[in-house]
Motif scaffolding. Structure first.
Motif, PDB file in Angstrom:
ATOM      1  N   THR A  37       0.881   5.661  -0.932  1.00  0.00           N
ATOM      2  CA  THR A  37       0.175   6.869  -1.348  1.00  0.00           C
ATOM      3  C   THR A  37       0.674   7.261  -2.735  1.00  0.00           C
ATOM      4  O   THR A  37       1.745   6.814  -3.179  1.00  0.00           O
ATOM      5  CB  THR A  37       0.423   8.027  -0.379  1.00  0.00           C
ATOM      6  OG1 THR A  37       1.809   8.380  -0.430  1.00  0.00           O
ATOM      7  CG2 THR A  37       0.025   7.638   1.044  1.00  0.00           C
ATOM      8  N   THR A  58       1.866  10.033  -3.534  1.00  0.00           N
ATOM      9  CA  THR A  58       3.132  10.745  -3.322  1.00  0.00           C
ATOM     10  C   THR A  58       4.290   9.767  -3.200  1.00  0.00           C
ATOM     11  O   THR A  58       5.369   9.969  -3.777  1.00  0.00           O
ATOM     12  CB  THR A  58       3.047  11.622  -2.060  1.00  0.00           C
ATOM     13  OG1 THR A  58       1.985  12.571  -2.221  1.00  0.00           O
ATOM     14  CG2 THR A  58       4.362  12.353  -1.814  1.00  0.00           C
ATOM     15  N   GLU A  59       4.070   8.685  -2.457  1.00  0.00           N
ATOM     16  CA  GLU A  59       5.117   7.669  -2.289  1.00  0.00           C
ATOM     17  C   GLU A  59       5.435   6.976  -3.611  1.00  0.00           C
ATOM     18  O   GLU A  59       6.602   6.699  -3.922  1.00  0.00           O
ATOM     19  CB  GLU A  59       4.687   6.649  -1.243  1.00  0.00           C
ATOM     20  CG  GLU A  59       4.670   7.196   0.174  1.00  0.00           C
ATOM     21  CD  GLU A  59       4.020   6.261   1.171  1.00  0.00           C
ATOM     22  OE1 GLU A  59       4.338   6.351   2.370  1.00  0.00           O
ATOM     23  OE2 GLU A  59       3.170   5.429   0.750  1.00  0.00           O
ATOM     24  N   LYS A  69       0.853  -1.189   0.000  1.00  0.00           N
ATOM     25  CA  LYS A  69       0.000   0.000   0.000  1.00  0.00           C
ATOM     26  C   LYS A  69       0.889   1.239   0.000  1.00  0.00           C
ATOM     27  O   LYS A  69       1.786   1.385   0.840  1.00  0.00           O
ATOM     28  CB  LYS A  69      -0.942   0.004   1.199  1.00  0.00           C
ATOM     29  CG  LYS A  69      -1.915   1.174   1.186  1.00  0.00           C
ATOM     30  CD  LYS A  69      -2.946   1.058   2.308  1.00  0.00           C
ATOM     31  CE  LYS A  69      -4.034   0.050   1.984  1.00  0.00           C
ATOM     32  NZ  LYS A  69      -5.159   0.105   2.957  1.00  0.00           N
ATOM     33  N   SER A  93      -8.619   8.883  -5.138  1.00  0.00           N
ATOM     34  CA  SER A  93      -8.025   8.341  -3.924  1.00  0.00           C
ATOM     35  C   SER A  93      -6.504   8.413  -3.986  1.00  0.00           C
ATOM     36  O   SER A  93      -5.895   8.187  -5.035  1.00  0.00           O
ATOM     37  CB  SER A  93      -8.451   6.881  -3.737  1.00  0.00           C
ATOM     38  OG  SER A  93      -7.735   6.287  -2.674  1.00  0.00           O
ATOM     39  N   THR A  94      -5.895   8.705  -2.856  1.00  0.00           N
ATOM     40  CA  THR A  94      -4.433   8.782  -2.818  1.00  0.00           C
ATOM     41  C   THR A  94      -3.801   7.456  -2.427  1.00  0.00           C
ATOM     42  O   THR A  94      -2.591   7.285  -2.551  1.00  0.00           O
ATOM     43  CB  THR A  94      -3.975   9.858  -1.827  1.00  0.00           C
ATOM     44  OG1 THR A  94      -4.484   9.555  -0.520  1.00  0.00           O
ATOM     45  CG2 THR A  94      -4.449  11.228  -2.263  1.00  0.00           C
ATOM     46  N   ASP A  95      -4.595   6.520  -1.937  1.00  0.00           N
ATOM     47  CA  ASP A  95      -4.065   5.215  -1.539  1.00  0.00           C
ATOM     48  C   ASP A  95      -4.171   4.232  -2.698  1.00  0.00           C
ATOM     49  O   ASP A  95      -5.208   4.118  -3.356  1.00  0.00           O
ATOM     50  CB  ASP A  95      -4.828   4.656  -0.338  1.00  0.00           C
ATOM     51  CG  ASP A  95      -4.448   5.351   0.957  1.00  0.00           C
ATOM     52  OD1 ASP A  95      -3.310   5.844   1.045  1.00  0.00           O
ATOM     53  OD2 ASP A  95      -5.291   5.407   1.869  1.00  0.00           O
TER      54      ASP A  95
END
Length: 671
Positions: A249, A251-252, A247, A273-275
């Motif tokens: 984000t 950004t990650e 999992k 969704s960011t996830d």
């Protein structure tokens, strides 16, 4: 995670007659008790080659049809399913109100397809060609995803393995035109030949699209895909539920793989969704770096080729024939394409499957068959509970949880309780390409539309016309489409032993998947979590390691072995499925001895029933391909799982020096 395969017969007390099958109302479809004895080869000892003993005569007398890469019991039933579906669709063609009829008519209208040429796909191909720089590449890849065209990454929406009551956007590695990374990287003569044929295929497809400098462009595309193959994960690593649960984000992900604009890609596809779940993080990092350096024209050619391949069967015949020449003939050995009507059935199942399925089950799946299958599933579930209690390697704590998981199972038999709604899908009788495009876009929107909604627990992953079955870990369910509930898998007039060895073992197989090396990682709620003790895990790995070693030793071609680690889940499924089906069969006898029928004991008929469903002839090219990509072992070796059963030795009494014979201490027993 979802794993596919099959099904049993109702709990029926065997009669005491020694000469007749269990049913007195009708004869079984195959033989006198449900097994085709004419297909045996009695000159082969069961302890040497049980597959040939049970199936050798059939194999010699059933050549593979020209339009198939293999032929066996699954394909026999698939042919029957297609014939029945054709009757349904032919009847619908004349109904002006029938969406199904219009879609099928559009597929059969080859003259209109040829007359339109490449005009229907040209606007999309022009979108690809219009890309001038990297800035718009991610948005173009996003549009390709909505159009059902393979890009460098695959996107879908599914259950969150560690929060199974919620959907989450998920991405996996992609970007290869050949079936697996091994095709690009293995230094064998066969793979070298396949690579050369692939470049020739790419060249021809570009030429058919009217492109210039095709050979050089094909070589450049092959170089790009080879680089991507080098960073791809293996199929063994990609089937590991723990390794592929990552999992991140947005950004990650952007930080880990900065060479591709994932934010633009997701935004264009309506995902806020960011996830995300990223299955193979290092492959994403490596692929993004490759994309950042690759010439933009090569990236465009990749999308162009994948577009032609994705729609090859709804474009002029020259495109479809070339696509088949590589994927069907070169890679699988199939000499001839299926007739157009058969390809039309495949098109309908892929795009309006449940709309067709409603009619199919009403016509070909009687309630009594569903009731008998329901009863048989219950018997197998009960037998599995008894097997849990008898395990010597599992702790009491884990056994209690295993019983909870068993109690949580949802068996789905025949067809969905709630059918898919296709009201929003526009179909035109004179627009085959448009129908295909809109269907792919419709499916993509359906998938993305799940985000933020409760889990669609009524949903099926197969149509009722499929000859298959599957296990869904997150749903804690086993699913059996209507079309597989037929002989040789299931015949209500056959001896119960044969049905338990056939559909019973298939039901057990799907149940076993929930307790295999991956399914066992999911608890009674469908959550990916370790619910065994560390010692349970260690004990289990010791047993599965023996099964890996056993299958690694099988060598269909000199120097080419079955991959025991890749096929482990399916081999566990066969081992556990056959074990629980045998227990269920014995319980169904109600304490009475099984009858002897035509000189065969109940256990002999059970194991022969198992062998019969795996009758299959494969073309060499196809079998070689399956050794690389298929998590299932070849049919011969699936049959050979019997060598681990004491009951098989008792039933057939093989000589001690038989090729299949294992010492008692070497026989693998897991579930």
């Amino acid at each position: 995670m979802v794993f596919a395969m099959q099904y049993p017969a109702f709990a029926q007390t065997a009669k005491t007659s020694t000469t007749t099958p269990a049913s007195t109302t009708a004869k079984p479809q195959l033989g006198t008790y449900g097994f085709d004895t004419a297909g045996m080869d009695p000159t082969v000892k069961p302890g040497d080659e049980f597959y040939d003993h049970a199936n050798g005569g059939w194999a010699r007398s059933h050549p593979i049809p020209a339009d198939k890469s293999s032929f066996g019991m699954f394909t026999v039933l698939d042919d029957l399913s297609k014939t029945r579906t054709r009757e349904i669709l032919d009847a619908a063609k004349g109904d002006p109100q029938s969406k199904v009829g219009a879609a099928y008519a559009s597929y059969l209208d080859a003259a209109t397809v040829e007359a339109k040429g490449l005009a229907p796909i040209t606007p999309w191909l022009n979108d690809i060609k219009a890309l001038k720089d990297r800035k718009g590449y991610a948005a173009l890849v996003a549009k390709a995803a909505r159009n059902g065209v393979k890009g460098p990454f695959a996107l879908y929406v599914g259950q969150d393995d560690k929060a199974p009551d919620a959907y989450i956007a998920q991405m996996t590695q992609s970007g290869l035109g050949m079936p697996d990374r091994d095709y690009y990287l293995t230094d064998s003569e066969k793979m070298k030949a396949d690579r050369a044929a692939y470049v020739a295929h790419l060249t021809k497809m570009l030429e058919l699209a009217g492109e210039n400098n095709a050979a050089a462009r094909a070589t450049a595309l092959m170089a790009l895909e080879t680089d991507i193959a080098k960073v791809h994960w293996t199929r063994v690593d990609s089937r590991d539920a723990d390794k592929t649960y990552n999992k991140m984000t947005l950004t990650e992900l952007a930080k880990a793989a900065p060479g591709f604009d994932f934010a633009a890609f997701l935004k264009a596809n309506g995902i806020a969704s960011t996830d995300l779940l990223i299955a193979q993080p290092t492959a994403f990092t490596g692929t993004a770096a490759i994309l950042a350096k690759a010439p933009i024209d090569v990236l465009k050619d990749a999308l162009l080729i994948r577009s032609l391949e994705a729609y090859a069967d709804v474009l002029p015949d020259a495109i479809g024939a070339q696509n088949f020449a590589f994927y069907g003939t070169t890679l699988s050995g199939t000499p001839q394409r299926e007739d157009r009507w058969k390809r039309g059935i495949n098109f309908m199942k892929a795009n309006l499957g449940e709309e067709v399925g409603k009619v199919y089950v009403a016509k070909y799946f009687p309630p009594e068959t569903k009731a008998a299958a329901d009863a048989l599933v219950k018997n197998v579930l009960l037998a599995w509970g008894r097997r849990i209690d008898g395990l010597s390697w599992m702790s009491a704590e884990a056994k209690a949880r295993a019983h909870k998981k068993l109690a949580a199972f949802t068996p789905k038999i025949g067809y969905p309780d709630q059918w898919r709604d296709y009201a929003g899908l526009e179909i035109k009788a004179d627009d085959l390409f448009g129908n295909a495009l809109r269907a792919k876009q419709f499916d993509f929107a359906y998938s993305v539309g799940k985000l933020g909604k409760p889990i669609y627990r009524w949903e099926w992953g197969m149509t009722p016309m499929e000859i298959n079955a599957y296990a869904n870990f997150g749903m804690v369910e086993i699913v059996f489409p209507a079309a597989i509930l037929q002989p040789p898998f299931f015949d209500p007039n056959a001896d119960p032993a044969v049905n338990y060895g056939g559909i019973g073992a298939v039901i057990g197989h799907e149940l076993s998947h929930h307790f295999d090396d991956q399914g066992s990682k999911y608890d009674e709620t469908g959550k990916l979590v370790q619910w065994w003790t560390d010692q349970d895990v260690a004990n289990f790995k010791a047993l599965t390691g023996k099964l890996i070693t056993q299958y690694d030793a099988y060598e269909p071609f000199p120097g080419e072995h079955v991959k025991g680690a890749l096929t482990l889940g399916e081999n566990i499924g066969d081992l556990g499925g056959l074990a629980v089906a045998l227990d269920a069969y014995h319980a169904s006898l109600g304490g009475k001895p099984a009858p002897v029928i035509d000189g065969t004991t109940g256990d002999q008929r059970f194991f022969l029933g198992w062998a019969q469903v795996w009758r299959r002839n494969d073309r060499e090219a196809r079998l070689r391909q399956l050794l690389v990509i298929d998590p299932h072992s070849p049919s011969r070796y699936r049959t050979d799982i019997v060598r681990n059963f004491d009951a098989w030795y008792d039933a057939f009494k093989p000589a001690a020096d038989g090729k299949l014979v294992l010492k008692p201490e070497d026989r693998v027993k897991i579930w």
